[in-house]
Design a protein around this motif. Sequence first.
Motif, mmCIF file in Angstrom:
data_model
loop_
_atom_site.group_PDB
_atom_site.id
_atom_site.type_symbol
_atom_site.label_atom_id
_atom_site.label_comp_id
_atom_site.label_asym_id
_atom_site.label_seq_id
_atom_site.Cartn_x
_atom_site.Cartn_y
_atom_site.Cartn_z
ATOM 1 N N ALA A 23 -8.344 10.521 6.807
ATOM 2 C CA ALA A 23 -7.755 11.001 5.430
ATOM 3 C C ALA A 23 -6.482 10.527 5.401
ATOM 4 C CB ALA A 23 -8.039 12.460 5.101
ATOM 5 N N ILE A 24 -5.707 10.743 6.661
ATOM 6 C CA ILE A 24 -4.349 10.375 6.562
ATOM 7 C C ILE A 24 -4.124 8.709 6.782
ATOM 8 C CG2 ILE A 24 -2.320 10.346 7.945
ATOM 9 C CD1 ILE A 24 -3.156 13.172 8.905
ATOM 10 N N CYS A 25 -5.019 8.252 7.464
ATOM 11 C CA CYS A 25 -4.904 6.604 7.294
ATOM 12 C C CYS A 25 -5.143 6.083 5.943
ATOM 13 C CB CYS A 25 -5.404 6.027 8.719
ATOM 14 S SG CYS A 25 -4.540 6.297 10.097
ATOM 15 N N VAL A 26 -6.105 6.552 5.286
ATOM 16 C CA VAL A 26 -6.567 5.941 3.984
ATOM 17 C C VAL A 26 -5.600 6.512 3.061
ATOM 18 C CG1 VAL A 26 -8.056 7.690 3.272
ATOM 19 C CG2 VAL A 26 -8.402 5.539 2.645
ATOM 20 N N ASN A 27 -4.678 7.228 3.233
ATOM 21 C CA ASN A 27 -3.753 7.750 1.996
ATOM 22 C C ASN A 27 -2.433 6.904 2.381
ATOM 23 O OD1 ASN A 27 -4.534 9.669 0.039
ATOM 24 N ND2 ASN A 27 -5.473 10.614 1.876
ATOM 25 N N ILE A 28 -2.137 6.319 3.536
ATOM 26 C CA ILE A 28 -0.999 5.389 3.407
ATOM 27 C C ILE A 28 -1.109 4.394 2.133
ATOM 28 C CG2 ILE A 28 -0.009 3.600 4.904
ATOM 29 C CD1 ILE A 28 -1.138 4.757 7.130
ATOM 30 N N ILE A 29 -2.246 3.995 1.786
ATOM 31 C CA ILE A 29 -2.092 3.343 0.387
ATOM 32 C C ILE A 29 -1.816 3.808 -0.795
ATOM 33 C CG2 ILE A 29 -4.511 3.483 -0.064
ATOM 34 C CD1 ILE A 29 -4.402 0.254 -0.834
ATOM 35 N N SER A 30 -2.104 5.272 -0.538
ATOM 36 C CA SER A 30 -1.507 6.284 -1.735
ATOM 37 C C SER A 30 -0.270 6.030 -1.536
ATOM 38 C CB SER A 30 -2.467 7.350 -1.726
ATOM 39 O OG SER A 30 -3.793 7.631 -1.530
ATOM 40 N N LEU A 31 0.454 6.411 -0.218
ATOM 41 C CA LEU A 31 1.945 6.272 -0.224
ATOM 42 C C LEU A 31 2.312 5.069 -0.659
ATOM 43 C CD1 LEU A 31 4.424 7.699 1.066
ATOM 44 C CD2 LEU A 31 3.714 6.279 3.302
ATOM 45 N N ALA A 32 1.904 3.768 -0.648
ATOM 46 C CA ALA A 32 2.389 2.530 -1.053
ATOM 47 C C ALA A 32 2.171 2.756 -2.634
ATOM 48 C CB ALA A 32 1.281 1.522 -0.522
ATOM 49 N N GLN A 33 1.231 3.074 -3.126
ATOM 50 C CA GLN A 33 0.980 3.144 -4.547
ATOM 51 C C GLN A 33 2.051 3.918 -5.274
ATOM 52 O OE1 GLN A 33 -1.092 1.288 -6.635
ATOM 53 N NE2 GLN A 33 0.196 2.093 -8.184
ATOM 54 N N ILE A 103 0.950 -5.855 -2.493
ATOM 55 C CA ILE A 103 1.888 -6.542 -1.679
ATOM 56 C C ILE A 103 2.309 -7.827 -2.533
ATOM 57 C CG2 ILE A 103 1.790 -8.567 0.061
ATOM 58 C CD1 ILE A 103 -0.088 -7.006 1.541
ATOM 59 N N GLY A 104 1.223 -7.972 -3.562
ATOM 60 C CA GLY A 104 1.901 -9.228 -4.776
ATOM 61 C C GLY A 104 2.847 -8.490 -5.600
ATOM 62 N N PHE A 105 2.777 -7.164 -5.967
ATOM 63 C CA PHE A 105 3.592 -6.358 -6.877
ATOM 64 C C PHE A 105 5.212 -6.600 -6.228
ATOM 65 C CE2 PHE A 105 6.091 -2.609 -7.287
ATOM 66 C CZ PHE A 105 6.574 -2.653 -8.557
ATOM 67 N N TRP A 106 5.261 -6.087 -5.092
ATOM 68 C CA TRP A 106 6.664 -6.409 -4.430
ATOM 69 C C TRP A 106 7.162 -7.686 -4.370
ATOM 70 C CZ3 TRP A 106 9.173 -2.059 -5.118
ATOM 71 C CH2 TRP A 106 8.374 -0.828 -4.723
ATOM 72 N N ALA A 107 6.375 -8.625 -4.132
ATOM 73 C CA ALA A 107 6.674 -9.891 -3.904
ATOM 74 C C ALA A 107 7.303 -10.377 -5.466
ATOM 75 C CB ALA A 107 5.713 -10.877 -3.408
ATOM 76 N N CYS A 108 6.548 -10.086 -6.475
ATOM 77 C CA CYS A 108 7.132 -10.454 -7.738
ATOM 78 C C CYS A 108 8.564 -9.692 -7.947
ATOM 79 C CB CYS A 108 6.271 -9.798 -8.737
ATOM 80 S SG CYS A 108 4.642 -10.877 -8.795
ATOM 81 N N VAL A 109 8.743 -8.468 -7.183
ATOM 82 C CA VAL A 109 10.012 -7.737 -7.672
ATOM 83 C C VAL A 109 11.008 -8.649 -6.699
ATOM 84 C CG1 VAL A 109 11.336 -5.672 -7.125
ATOM 85 C CG2 VAL A 109 9.135 -5.658 -8.344
ATOM 86 N N ALA A 110 10.705 -9.029 -5.876
ATOM 87 C CA ALA A 110 11.717 -9.627 -4.696
ATOM 88 C C ALA A 110 12.204 -10.885 -4.946
ATOM 89 C CB ALA A 110 11.008 -9.567 -3.364
ATOM 90 N N LEU A 183 9.735 -1.888 1.093
ATOM 91 C CA LEU A 183 8.577 -1.143 0.452
ATOM 92 C C LEU A 183 7.476 -2.015 0.811
ATOM 93 C CD1 LEU A 183 9.664 0.983 -2.172
ATOM 94 C CD2 LEU A 183 9.499 1.680 0.003
ATOM 95 N N ILE A 184 7.578 -3.324 0.844
ATOM 96 C CA ILE A 184 6.269 -4.402 0.904
ATOM 97 C C ILE A 184 5.596 -3.784 2.081
ATOM 98 C CG2 ILE A 184 7.566 -6.382 2.014
ATOM 99 C CD1 ILE A 184 5.838 -8.110 0.162
ATOM 100 N N PHE A 185 6.162 -3.315 3.247
ATOM 101 C CA PHE A 185 5.448 -3.413 4.411
ATOM 102 C C PHE A 185 4.330 -2.033 4.382
ATOM 103 C CE2 PHE A 185 9.202 -5.582 5.848
ATOM 104 C CZ PHE A 185 8.475 -6.769 6.771
ATOM 105 N N LEU A 186 4.526 -1.345 3.305
ATOM 106 C CA LEU A 186 3.480 -0.196 3.482
ATOM 107 C C LEU A 186 2.081 -0.551 3.095
ATOM 108 C CD1 LEU A 186 5.639 2.811 1.528
ATOM 109 C CD2 LEU A 186 5.037 2.544 3.814
ATOM 110 N N PRO A 187 1.936 -1.359 2.272
ATOM 111 C CA PRO A 187 0.526 -1.874 2.351
ATOM 112 C C PRO A 187 0.010 -2.567 3.389
ATOM 113 C CG PRO A 187 1.962 -2.937 0.685
ATOM 114 C CD PRO A 187 2.677 -1.994 0.997
#
Length: 477
Positions: A23-33, A103-110, A183-187
């Motif tokens: 549950a914690i590991c799958v929610n790393i993507i929740s953290l990224a979101q 990952i694509g979102f943060w690339a667009c921002v960067a 923040l791109i490293f979170l996903p």
Amino acid sequence: MKETKLPIEIKADRRVVHQYLAAICVNIISLAQGTAIGWLSPFLPLLISTDSPLSTGPVTDIEATWIASLLCVGAVFGTLLFGWSADKYGRKFSLCIAALPLIGFWACVAFGGYVEILYLGRILAGLGAAGVFLLVPLYVTEISEDKIRGSLGSFFILFINIGTLVAFVVGAFVPYHITSYILIFLPILFLLCFMQFPETPHHLIRCNKIEAAECSLKYLRGYTSSPDHLNMLKEEMNSLMNQIVIREKDTNEDASIKWADFAPFSTKKAIMIGMVLVTLNQFSGCFALINYTAQIFADAGSDMDPNVAAIVVGAIQIGGSYVSTMVVDRCRRKVLYIVSAFCSAIGLAAMGAHAYLKASGYDVSMISWVPVASLSFVIFIASMGILPLTFVILSEILPPKLRSFGASLCTTFLWVVSFIVVKYFPVMVEVLGMHGCMWTFAGCCLFGVLFNAFFIPETRGKSIDEITLAMESTSKN
């Protein structure tokens, strides 16, 4: 006696540790979101200002509303995509794919210096959000034991809120482009951590992969090769297979969804409840307020720096989410939701009263703390009940066969409503005034109190099979 108690306690710990880790590991993507959602609050004022980091200069007010709301547009289409993918390719594979748009979102921002690139980035963030909001609660529900399902399900909103706070803090103190590099490293971290965990036993059984389902369940429950554990594994597998009806000769035919599956009134009721819950989730105003936190405090004339106020609100939001994880399996779901909705209505009404007095020309300098205090209270109390319980209850009340499709349908509707609220929140403020908006949100929360009291069954501590039977019995009555 001491020698016999110790192994029992160890066995109990071993049975849940892998579920908590998953549950914690799958929610790393929740953290990224959460970081993708929280990014807007500190940086929207910057994008509008003369110091805009875009090559095209400051964005207009209309462009700003599109930047805010295009996440919801991407999520509408993404929900349909990931709903199909979850049944076709599994929950785990689909969750891994959901990390790519983030990952694509943060690339667009960067690397994007134009507003059109930001539009694309926000659509990609919406695609990721669709996968996260649909698949994370689904995955956690299907790997969890009944006694801890609520607590593990509450991790979802907790990690979303932690990500939002991270974005608030980083956005307040770190330059625009550097934020995206960090923040791109979170996903990416999510992909590295989550790959080791198994597919859910429910999905594997539906695909007639019985041996793989046994391995998944054995890992998640911490079963060993001892006779007692093997008997427990066999009993739980039999129970799951009885819940998930599969025709031996034609699995594909049974797995396909037919109109007849929607015929039972209990199924229609479950989908109706889901639709109303996601609507109330958005019309509680929390998502819109989080997106415009810094701007709301600036417009309210608060003495606190808008970005600092947003950080304070984000920290309080995490506090509410953490309390939810502690109480959701100790309190009745109905009571927790009703108390949360009622108290949120009080806080929103207080915000509306402050805005009304200010718009009417009264001196509100002595109570300039009210917007910060009221919004903080609303976010805290909503994070305890309305926000996390929407997804916990939704994942529990849907019939097993329609869980993925029904969750996709309700989540799609959530993002449609979210688009309307976020896109037209500034328009609502112009037409109704800030006080009118807050009072409208408060009225929706009060409606949520009544709806929950009369229509939603209690699900705490019940198996999915028991909840389905409860839905059917209430439907007959």
